[in-house]
Design an enzyme around this catalytic site. Sequence first.
Site, PDB file in Angstrom:
ATOM      1  CG  HIS A  34      -0.269  -0.320   2.506  1.00 20.89           C
ATOM      2  ND1 HIS A  34       0.625   0.555   3.069  1.00 20.89           N
ATOM      3  CD2 HIS A  34      -0.304  -1.391   3.331  1.00 20.89           C
ATOM      4  CE1 HIS A  34       1.077   0.067   4.200  1.00 20.89           C
ATOM      5  NE2 HIS A  34       0.547  -1.134   4.385  1.00 20.89           N
ATOM      6  CG  HIS A  37       4.284  -1.825   1.897  1.00 19.70           C
ATOM      7  ND1 HIS A  37       2.958  -2.154   1.998  1.00 19.70           N
ATOM      8  CD2 HIS A  37       4.925  -2.548   2.845  1.00 19.70           C
ATOM      9  CE1 HIS A  37       2.802  -3.055   2.949  1.00 19.70           C
ATOM     10  NE2 HIS A  37       3.978  -3.309   3.484  1.00 19.70           N
TER      11      HIS A  37
END
Length: 283
Positions: A34, A37
Amino acid sequence: MNIVSTVKEVREQVKEWRAQGLSVGLVPTMGYLHEGHKSLIDKAVEQNDRVVVSVFVNPIQFGPTEDLATYPRDLDRDAALCESAGADLIFHPENEEMYFEDFCTYVDMEHLTKGLCGKTRPTHFRGVCTVVSKLFHIVQPDRAYFGQKDAQQLAVVRRMVRDLNFDLEIVGCPIVREEDGLAKSSRNTYLSEEERKAAVVLSRSLAKGKELIESGELDAETIKKAIREVIDAEPLAKIDYVEVVNFDTIEAIDTLDGIVLTAIAVYIGKTRLIDNFIMTIQS
Ligand code: PAF
């Protein structure tokens, strides 16, 4: 961007980059990537010539009753995100590639792993330290990137790198939040619509704690009580812990001083979510 599944392939690629004098950054993940990250990958791309993202749901950091089997996975989506963020290689090993059938060597840390999440997840950090050590040995990066959302993990990995003389820099990156304040997490996908709304109580309760500290409150018990009160008012929320600790040692403190981590873990329905903030208090 390449996707490889064996240690040998990673080593060959990194060796080639090293021969060209290129620096290497590593972003260890369990996938289902997401925006949080992505912020780690962005930072790694900014600071290194080449970036490796590992995507591996590490079985040994899950307890027997935890969500290993249901942990969300989507390699195609992860690959698209990595590619668009400018990563160069995904390392996506099978369990057998990382753990031989008779695997029996672990990295176990004392002290820092006992409090906070370590209380209810007693084998979790042994699993994290072991897999992160293996990834460091396999990739041999110059830098590795970890999110502050898992603040205890960040402190533990920093300490492990120091204690075991790993030759790399650990870069901690800020928490990325949804618009309403909920910290981004792969586990947010477990929440029903109603639970998703209730989950905002985590960041709201921390905002209350932060506000108190900013107004001069230094008593840990008073801050924890105020945070608890906000969470307790949400019927779908059940507190696992609300703690105020020294960020380096993860030891509980009575009076705020130095680098202080205020961390919470809360069940929203069956889903356990964590959040925190770090503040430096000058005495
Ligand atoms: O933070 C995570 O996603 C995991 O704990 C890590 C660092 C990738 C190790 O499996």
